[in-house]
Design a protein around this motif. Sequence first.
Motif, PDB file in Angstrom:
ATOM      1  N   GLN A  42      44.586  42.930  30.608  1.00  0.00           N
ATOM      2  CA  GLN A  42      43.150  42.667  30.575  1.00  0.00           C
ATOM      3  C   GLN A  42      42.644  42.311  31.961  1.00  0.00           C
ATOM      4  OE1 GLN A  42      42.011  39.371  28.138  1.00  0.00           O
ATOM      5  NE2 GLN A  42      39.893  40.021  28.009  1.00  0.00           N
ATOM      6  N   ALA A  43      43.409  41.488  32.682  1.00  0.00           N
ATOM      7  CA  ALA A  43      42.995  41.095  34.033  1.00  0.00           C
ATOM      8  C   ALA A  43      42.934  42.306  34.960  1.00  0.00           C
ATOM      9  CB  ALA A  43      43.972  40.046  34.586  1.00  0.00           C
ATOM     10  N   MET A  44      43.905  43.224  34.828  1.00  0.00           N
ATOM     11  CA  MET A  44      43.900  44.420  35.678  1.00  0.00           C
ATOM     12  C   MET A  44      42.683  45.283  35.388  1.00  0.00           C
ATOM     13  SD  MET A  44      47.931  45.474  35.660  1.00  0.00           S
ATOM     14  CE  MET A  44      47.601  46.966  36.582  1.00  0.00           C
ATOM     15  N   ALA A  45      42.337  45.412  34.105  1.00  0.00           N
ATOM     16  CA  ALA A  45      41.175  46.221  33.751  1.00  0.00           C
ATOM     17  C   ALA A  45      39.903  45.637  34.336  1.00  0.00           C
ATOM     18  CB  ALA A  45      41.061  46.318  32.229  1.00  0.00           C
ATOM     19  N   GLU A  46      39.824  44.313  34.352  1.00  0.00           N
ATOM     20  CA  GLU A  46      38.624  43.652  34.847  1.00  0.00           C
ATOM     21  C   GLU A  46      38.453  43.807  36.349  1.00  0.00           C
ATOM     22  OE1 GLU A  46      39.188  39.710  33.519  1.00  0.00           O
ATOM     23  OE2 GLU A  46      38.524  40.089  31.479  1.00  0.00           O
ATOM     24  N   THR A  47      39.561  44.044  37.074  1.00  0.00           N
ATOM     25  CA  THR A  47      39.473  44.146  38.528  1.00  0.00           C
ATOM     26  C   THR A  47      39.267  45.584  39.006  1.00  0.00           C
ATOM     27  OG1 THR A  47      41.883  44.378  38.764  1.00  0.00           O
ATOM     28  CG2 THR A  47      40.980  42.142  38.781  1.00  0.00           C
ATOM     29  N   ARG A  61      38.064  43.110  48.433  1.00  0.00           N
ATOM     30  CA  ARG A  61      38.239  41.663  48.566  1.00  0.00           C
ATOM     31  C   ARG A  61      38.097  40.974  47.208  1.00  0.00           C
ATOM     32  NH1 ARG A  61      34.920  38.566  53.134  1.00  0.00           N
ATOM     33  NH2 ARG A  61      36.269  39.937  54.360  1.00  0.00           N
ATOM     34  N   GLU A  62      37.142  41.431  46.413  1.00  0.00           N
ATOM     35  CA  GLU A  62      36.961  40.845  45.087  1.00  0.00           C
ATOM     36  C   GLU A  62      38.149  41.158  44.191  1.00  0.00           C
ATOM     37  OE1 GLU A  62      33.269  42.744  44.154  1.00  0.00           O
ATOM     38  OE2 GLU A  62      32.129  40.895  44.482  1.00  0.00           O
ATOM     39  N   ARG A  63      38.679  42.390  44.315  1.00  0.00           N
ATOM     40  CA  ARG A  63      39.851  42.756  43.508  1.00  0.00           C
ATOM     41  C   ARG A  63      41.040  41.884  43.863  1.00  0.00           C
ATOM     42  NH1 ARG A  63      38.281  48.223  44.382  1.00  0.00           N
ATOM     43  NH2 ARG A  63      39.970  48.486  45.909  1.00  0.00           N
ATOM     44  N   TYR A  64      41.224  41.635  45.168  1.00  0.00           N
ATOM     45  CA  TYR A  64      42.347  40.800  45.585  1.00  0.00           C
ATOM     46  C   TYR A  64      42.195  39.381  45.040  1.00  0.00           C
ATOM     47  CZ  TYR A  64      45.582  38.161  48.481  1.00  0.00           C
ATOM     48  OH  TYR A  64      46.581  37.316  48.900  1.00  0.00           O
ATOM     49  N   ARG A  65      41.001  38.842  45.138  1.00  0.00           N
ATOM     50  CA  ARG A  65      40.770  37.493  44.633  1.00  0.00           C
ATOM     51  C   ARG A  65      41.004  37.431  43.115  1.00  0.00           C
ATOM     52  NH1 ARG A  65      38.507  32.726  45.934  1.00  0.00           N
ATOM     53  NH2 ARG A  65      37.436  31.573  44.280  1.00  0.00           N
ATOM     54  N   ALA A  66      40.494  38.434  42.410  1.00  0.00           N
ATOM     55  CA  ALA A  66      40.682  38.460  40.955  1.00  0.00           C
ATOM     56  C   ALA A  66      42.159  38.596  40.604  1.00  0.00           C
ATOM     57  CB  ALA A  66      39.881  39.614  40.351  1.00  0.00           C
ATOM     58  N   GLN A  67      42.895  39.394  41.404  1.00  0.00           N
ATOM     59  CA  GLN A  67      44.320  39.572  41.138  1.00  0.00           C
ATOM     60  C   GLN A  67      45.076  38.261  41.346  1.00  0.00           C
ATOM     61  OE1 GLN A  67      46.177  42.706  43.410  1.00  0.00           O
ATOM     62  NE2 GLN A  67      48.245  42.023  42.908  1.00  0.00           N
ATOM     63  N   ALA A 112      44.353  35.927  38.546  1.00  0.00           N
ATOM     64  CA  ALA A 112      45.089  36.340  37.346  1.00  0.00           C
ATOM     65  C   ALA A 112      46.550  35.920  37.436  1.00  0.00           C
ATOM     66  CB  ALA A 112      44.977  37.847  37.153  1.00  0.00           C
ATOM     67  N   GLU A 113      47.170  36.055  38.625  1.00  0.00           N
ATOM     68  CA  GLU A 113      48.559  35.641  38.805  1.00  0.00           C
ATOM     69  C   GLU A 113      48.695  34.131  38.637  1.00  0.00           C
ATOM     70  OE1 GLU A 113      49.893  37.074  42.554  1.00  0.00           O
ATOM     71  OE2 GLU A 113      49.769  39.184  41.982  1.00  0.00           O
ATOM     72  N   ILE A 114      47.726  33.385  39.139  1.00  0.00           N
ATOM     73  CA  ILE A 114      47.753  31.927  38.971  1.00  0.00           C
ATOM     74  C   ILE A 114      47.708  31.581  37.489  1.00  0.00           C
ATOM     75  CG2 ILE A 114      46.406  29.817  39.329  1.00  0.00           C
ATOM     76  CD1 ILE A 114      45.543  31.025  42.053  1.00  0.00           C
ATOM     77  N   LYS A 115      46.863  32.273  36.747  1.00  0.00           N
ATOM     78  CA  LYS A 115      46.770  31.986  35.314  1.00  0.00           C
ATOM     79  C   LYS A 115      48.063  32.342  34.586  1.00  0.00           C
ATOM     80  CE  LYS A 115      42.733  34.049  34.522  1.00  0.00           C
ATOM     81  NZ  LYS A 115      41.516  34.472  33.769  1.00  0.00           N
ATOM     82  N   GLU A 116      48.695  33.443  34.962  1.00  0.00           N
ATOM     83  CA  GLU A 116      49.957  33.799  34.326  1.00  0.00           C
ATOM     84  C   GLU A 116      51.014  32.719  34.552  1.00  0.00           C
ATOM     85  OE1 GLU A 116      50.891  36.312  32.279  1.00  0.00           O
ATOM     86  OE2 GLU A 116      48.745  36.721  32.188  1.00  0.00           O
ATOM     87  N   LEU A 120      45.946  27.674  47.560  1.00  0.00           N
ATOM     88  CA  LEU A 120      45.681  27.919  46.140  1.00  0.00           C
ATOM     89  C   LEU A 120      44.364  27.295  45.695  1.00  0.00           C
ATOM     90  CD1 LEU A 120      48.133  28.051  43.240  1.00  0.00           C
ATOM     91  CD2 LEU A 120      46.174  26.535  43.001  1.00  0.00           C
ATOM     92  N   TYR A 121      44.021  26.150  46.309  1.00  0.00           N
ATOM     93  CA  TYR A 121      42.779  25.481  45.925  1.00  0.00           C
ATOM     94  C   TYR A 121      41.537  26.291  46.303  1.00  0.00           C
ATOM     95  CZ  TYR A 121      44.996  21.191  44.311  1.00  0.00           C
ATOM     96  OH  TYR A 121      45.716  20.286  43.585  1.00  0.00           O
ATOM     97  N   ARG A 122      41.710  27.346  47.094  1.00  0.00           N
ATOM     98  CA  ARG A 122      40.585  28.232  47.359  1.00  0.00           C
ATOM     99  C   ARG A 122      40.255  29.101  46.146  1.00  0.00           C
ATOM    100  NH1 ARG A 122      43.071  29.060  52.613  1.00  0.00           N
ATOM    101  NH2 ARG A 122      43.791  31.122  51.958  1.00  0.00           N
ATOM    102  N   TYR A 123      41.216  29.207  45.238  1.00  0.00           N
ATOM    103  CA  TYR A 123      41.019  30.027  44.038  1.00  0.00           C
ATOM    104  C   TYR A 123      40.651  29.172  42.825  1.00  0.00           C
ATOM    105  CZ  TYR A 123      43.192  33.579  46.932  1.00  0.00           C
ATOM    106  OH  TYR A 123      43.466  34.452  47.955  1.00  0.00           O
ATOM    107  N   TYR A 124      41.238  28.004  42.745  1.00  0.00           N
ATOM    108  CA  TYR A 124      40.880  27.034  41.702  1.00  0.00           C
ATOM    109  C   TYR A 124      40.795  25.668  42.358  1.00  0.00           C
ATOM    110  CZ  TYR A 124      41.688  30.530  38.104  1.00  0.00           C
ATOM    111  OH  TYR A 124      41.605  31.662  37.327  1.00  0.00           O
TER     112      TYR A 124
END
Length: 223
Positions: free
Chosen positions: A6-11, A17-23, A26-30, A60-64
């Motif tokens: 689902q995360a891959m589809a969303e990116t 740059r947005e795809r990299y951030r979303a990826q 998604a890895e952090i959430k996994e 990592l705190y730049r993402y969350y």
Amino acid sequence: MGRGGQAMAETGTKAPRERYRAQVRAEIKEHAWEQIATAGASALSLNAIAKRLGMSGPALYRYYASRDELITELIRDAYQSLATTVRAAAEPGPDVAALAQALRRWALDDPQRYLLIYGTPVPGYHAPDDITAISASIMATLLDAFAALPSGGPATPLDAHLGEHREWAGDHPAPPAVLRRALTLWTRLHGVLSLELAGHFAGMTIDPAQLFTAEVDDLLDAR
């Protein structure tokens, strides 16, 4: 579709740059889900996730920005997934039994996701209003299904109580008897699911699926 797919589809349609951030998010959430499966949500550690990803804590705190922000994202994903599942089960028409079975399949498909939103609350964490709204939409779908059933039977003390304490149902116009039936089903089914997912039926040589279905049938027969 799994969480990763689902995360891959969303990116797929975003800028690089947005795809990299979303990826990365998604890895952090996994990795967060892996931690939750091992030690529970209360032990979630952003620094431990950063080590797994080979980055520093500050990076990592730049993402969350905080543990609570990450937990919120996980809870939001879980509730949105359940809301989608419940809506799909209700599309052919309001059917309480179909909604109940959809809930059980969703829970068994990913127990940690279920336990994050219906298990022991994370100490010190408070969900934002938008998550409460998603939860309320799930209950509204169940109330719609019960409202479509034949009514009858004498009013109960709980009916009177719920008639005066119906904030949990939002602005749904369901009468007290419908509120009671929906709330009773919701609480009893979560009780069965919580026991099943915690393994409490393992040594009892009973079929949890049959117990769950019997609970649904019993509640549908009650007025």
